[in-house]
Design a protein around this motif. Structure first.
Motif, PDB file in Angstrom:
ATOM      1  N   ALA A   1       3.882 -21.283  30.528  1.00 46.52           N
ATOM      2  CA  ALA A   1       3.669 -20.483  29.314  1.00 46.52           C
ATOM      3  C   ALA A   1       3.834 -18.999  29.619  1.00 46.52           C
ATOM      4  O   ALA A   1       4.396 -18.253  28.802  1.00 46.52           O
ATOM      5  CB  ALA A   1       2.279 -20.759  28.750  1.00 46.52           C
ATOM      6  N   ASP A   2       3.357 -18.562  30.785  1.00 49.59           N
ATOM      7  CA  ASP A   2       3.534 -17.164  31.188  1.00 49.59           C
ATOM      8  C   ASP A   2       5.021 -16.819  31.296  1.00 49.59           C
ATOM      9  O   ASP A   2       5.472 -15.760  30.837  1.00 49.59           O
ATOM     10  CB  ASP A   2       2.872 -16.901  32.552  1.00 49.59           C
ATOM     11  N   ILE A   3       5.769 -17.710  31.908  1.00 49.85           N
ATOM     12  CA  ILE A   3       7.206 -17.477  32.117  1.00 49.85           C
ATOM     13  C   ILE A   3       7.949 -17.433  30.782  1.00 49.85           C
ATOM     14  O   ILE A   3       8.776 -16.543  30.538  1.00 49.85           O
ATOM     15  CB  ILE A   3       7.793 -18.566  33.035  1.00 49.85           C
ATOM     16  N   ALA A   4       7.628 -18.374  29.901  1.00 49.58           N
ATOM     17  CA  ALA A   4       8.301 -18.422  28.597  1.00 49.58           C
ATOM     18  C   ALA A   4       7.980 -17.179  27.772  1.00 49.58           C
ATOM     19  O   ALA A   4       8.868 -16.588  27.133  1.00 49.58           O
ATOM     20  CB  ALA A   4       7.877 -19.686  27.850  1.00 49.58           C
ATOM     21  N   MET A   5       6.720 -16.776  27.769  1.00 49.57           N
ATOM     22  CA  MET A   5       6.318 -15.595  27.002  1.00 49.57           C
ATOM     23  C   MET A   5       7.011 -14.344  27.525  1.00 49.57           C
ATOM     24  O   MET A   5       7.455 -13.485  26.760  1.00 49.57           O
ATOM     25  CB  MET A   5       4.798 -15.430  27.063  1.00 49.57           C
ATOM     26  N   THR A   6       7.128 -14.234  28.852  1.00 47.79           N
ATOM     27  CA  THR A   6       7.766 -13.060  29.450  1.00 47.79           C
ATOM     28  C   THR A   6       9.229 -12.976  29.059  1.00 47.79           C
ATOM     29  O   THR A   6       9.751 -11.894  28.747  1.00 47.79           O
ATOM     30  CB  THR A   6       7.626 -13.107  30.986  1.00 47.79           C
ATOM     31  N   ARG A   7       9.921 -14.110  29.049  1.00 46.74           N
ATOM     32  CA  ARG A   7      11.332 -14.116  28.649  1.00 46.74           C
ATOM     33  C   ARG A   7      11.489 -13.715  27.183  1.00 46.74           C
ATOM     34  O   ARG A   7      12.418 -12.974  26.818  1.00 46.74           O
ATOM     35  CB  ARG A   7      11.929 -15.498  28.904  1.00 46.74           C
ATOM     36  N   GLN A   8      10.601 -14.195  26.341  1.00 45.82           N
ATOM     37  CA  GLN A   8      10.656 -13.830  24.925  1.00 45.82           C
ATOM     38  C   GLN A   8      10.437 -12.333  24.743  1.00 45.82           C
ATOM     39  O   GLN A   8      11.130 -11.677  23.953  1.00 45.82           O
ATOM     40  CB  GLN A   8       9.597 -14.610  24.145  1.00 45.82           C
TER      41      GLN A   8
ATOM     42  N   HIS B   1      -1.778 -11.154  43.760  1.00 46.47           N
ATOM     43  CA  HIS B   1      -1.019 -10.805  42.564  1.00 46.47           C
ATOM     44  C   HIS B   1       0.375 -11.401  42.636  1.00 46.47           C
ATOM     45  O   HIS B   1       0.860 -11.765  43.708  1.00 46.47           O
ATOM     46  CB  HIS B   1      -0.936  -9.284  42.395  1.00 46.47           C
ATOM     47  N   THR B   2       1.014 -11.497  41.479  1.00 47.25           N
ATOM     48  CA  THR B   2       2.408 -11.935  41.390  1.00 47.25           C
ATOM     49  C   THR B   2       3.176 -10.938  40.536  1.00 47.25           C
ATOM     50  O   THR B   2       2.717 -10.558  39.452  1.00 47.25           O
ATOM     51  CB  THR B   2       2.529 -13.338  40.758  1.00 47.25           C
ATOM     52  N   SER B   3       4.321 -10.512  41.039  1.00 51.40           N
ATOM     53  CA  SER B   3       5.249  -9.676  40.274  1.00 51.40           C
ATOM     54  C   SER B   3       6.394 -10.572  39.810  1.00 51.40           C
ATOM     55  O   SER B   3       7.069 -11.188  40.634  1.00 51.40           O
ATOM     56  CB  SER B   3       5.795  -8.543  41.160  1.00 51.40           C
ATOM     57  N   PHE B   4       6.600 -10.649  38.501  1.00 50.98           N
ATOM     58  CA  PHE B   4       7.708 -11.466  37.991  1.00 50.98           C
ATOM     59  C   PHE B   4       9.046 -10.938  38.491  1.00 50.98           C
ATOM     60  O   PHE B   4       9.955 -11.709  38.773  1.00 50.98           O
ATOM     61  CB  PHE B   4       7.686 -11.457  36.459  1.00 50.98           C
ATOM     62  N   ARG B   5       9.171  -9.613  38.587  1.00 52.25           N
ATOM     63  CA  ARG B   5      10.420  -9.023  39.063  1.00 52.25           C
ATOM     64  C   ARG B   5      10.683  -9.435  40.503  1.00 52.25           C
ATOM     65  O   ARG B   5      11.780  -9.882  40.841  1.00 52.25           O
ATOM     66  CB  ARG B   5      10.320  -7.493  38.948  1.00 52.25           C
ATOM     67  N   ALA B   6       9.659  -9.313  41.362  1.00 55.61           N
ATOM     68  CA  ALA B   6       9.838  -9.661  42.777  1.00 55.61           C
ATOM     69  C   ALA B   6      10.068 -11.153  42.964  1.00 55.61           C
ATOM     70  O   ALA B   6      10.756 -11.568  43.896  1.00 55.61           O
ATOM     71  CB  ALA B   6       8.614  -9.203  43.572  1.00 55.61           C
ATOM     72  N   ALA B   7       9.483 -11.963  42.072  1.00 56.35           N
ATOM     73  CA  ALA B   7       9.625 -13.417  42.181  1.00 56.35           C
ATOM     74  C   ALA B   7      10.916 -13.939  41.560  1.00 56.35           C
ATOM     75  O   ALA B   7      11.185 -15.157  41.575  1.00 56.35           O
ATOM     76  CB  ALA B   7       8.430 -14.102  41.532  1.00 56.35           C
TER      77      ALA B   7
ATOM     78  N   ASP C   1      -6.080 -17.720  41.041  1.00 59.49           N
ATOM     79  CA  ASP C   1      -4.715 -18.040  41.485  1.00 59.49           C
ATOM     80  C   ASP C   1      -3.711 -17.259  40.623  1.00 59.49           C
ATOM     81  O   ASP C   1      -3.632 -17.479  39.415  1.00 59.49           O
ATOM     82  CB  ASP C   1      -4.470 -19.539  41.338  1.00 59.49           C
ATOM     83  N   PRO C   2      -2.913 -16.374  41.221  1.00 59.85           N
ATOM     84  CA  PRO C   2      -1.987 -15.561  40.433  1.00 59.85           C
ATOM     85  C   PRO C   2      -0.657 -16.247  40.113  1.00 59.85           C
ATOM     86  O   PRO C   2       0.259 -15.609  39.595  1.00 59.85           O
ATOM     87  CB  PRO C   2      -1.757 -14.344  41.339  1.00 59.85           C
ATOM     88  N   THR C   3      -0.530 -17.536  40.410  1.00 58.20           N
ATOM     89  CA  THR C   3       0.722 -18.247  40.147  1.00 58.20           C
ATOM     90  C   THR C   3       1.012 -18.300  38.644  1.00 58.20           C
ATOM     91  O   THR C   3       0.157 -18.729  37.864  1.00 58.20           O
ATOM     92  CB  THR C   3       0.657 -19.683  40.693  1.00 58.20           C
TER      93      THR C   3
END
Length: 228
Positions: free
Chosen positions: A189-196, A219-225, A183-185
């Motif tokens: 923790a992924d979101i917090a780490m990316t912002r840091q 897949h998931t693209s943080f930019r597209a999401a 599951d690519p959701t």
């Protein structure tokens, strides 16, 4: 124990090779492609039952070739030579997909980048983080594994990532990691780490173009999401 019968006596191997060369891979079932690879590791004996066990266990040719080494070793009949035959095919596919990315801007080669990331990482049994370091024209400077963790977590240290970017003279980053669950959701923790990481990069004039999560389910693209 008696040696397995040499199935070349019946012409099976020769016929399969001929069909591959004349009709192409599209004419072969997944287990037959695995047979062709296993021929190199096991010059004698019938490898069709082993190929079918691999398909039954992993579901497809791609999943079998991309399966972790320890999972392959758990299949009856899969010795070291057979495992190497399958993993060599995966390594070859990864290099073939990755080579064209080195001489062109990655942001204009997005579909090739996704293909490369899925082949290289989607089938891994544990999480792995890779960082693609780019120059001012968004061409690849380096593709490095930054961390390897457990089935659901990999530590990533923004300070180390940006420090390495400065060492390489990079101007931008793309982070990629896999989800072994399929599951690519993104997790919280992924979101917090990316912002840091985005904040740490921006403080030094670096751009975090995207964070990609690849998995067997897509897949998931943080930019597209809208997460970056």
């Amino acid at each position: 124990m008696a040696e397995p019968p040499d199935d070349d006596r019946s012409g099976h191997r020769a016929r399969l090779r001929r069909r591959f060369l004349t009709a192409g891979a599209e004419a072969l079932a997944d287990y037959e492609l695995l047979e062709l690879m296993l021929f190199q590791a096991r010059p004698r004996g019938d490898v069709k039952p082993l190929a079918k066990r691999l398909i039954a266990r992993f579901g497809s040719f791609a999943a079998a070739v991309g399966a972790p080494v320890d999972a392959l070793a758990g299949i009856d009949g899969m010795g070291e030579a057979s495992i190497v035959a399958l993993k060599t095919a995966q390594a070859a596919a990864t290099r073939l997909l990755g080579e064209p990315l080195r001489d062109r801007p990655l942001l204009s080669s997005w579909s090739q980048l996704l293909d490369y990331c899925r082949v290289a990482m989607a089938g891994l049994a544990v999480e792995e983080v890779r960082v693609l370091y780019l120059d001012r024209k968004n061409r690849l400077v380096a593709d490095e594994r930054q961390g390897r963790g457990t089935v659901d977590h990999t530590p990533l240290y923004p300070r180390e990532v940006v420090k390495r970017a400065l060492e390489l003279g990079a101007s931008a980053l793309i982070v990629v990691h896999n989800h072994p669950s399929g599951d690519p959701t993104p997790s919280q923790a992924d979101i917090a780490m990316t912002r840091q990481l985005a904040e740490a990069a921006a403080a030094l004039g670096l751009v975090l173009h995207d964070h990609l999560i690849v998995a067997r389910g897509g897949h998931t693209s943080f930019r597209a999401a809208g997460l970056l």
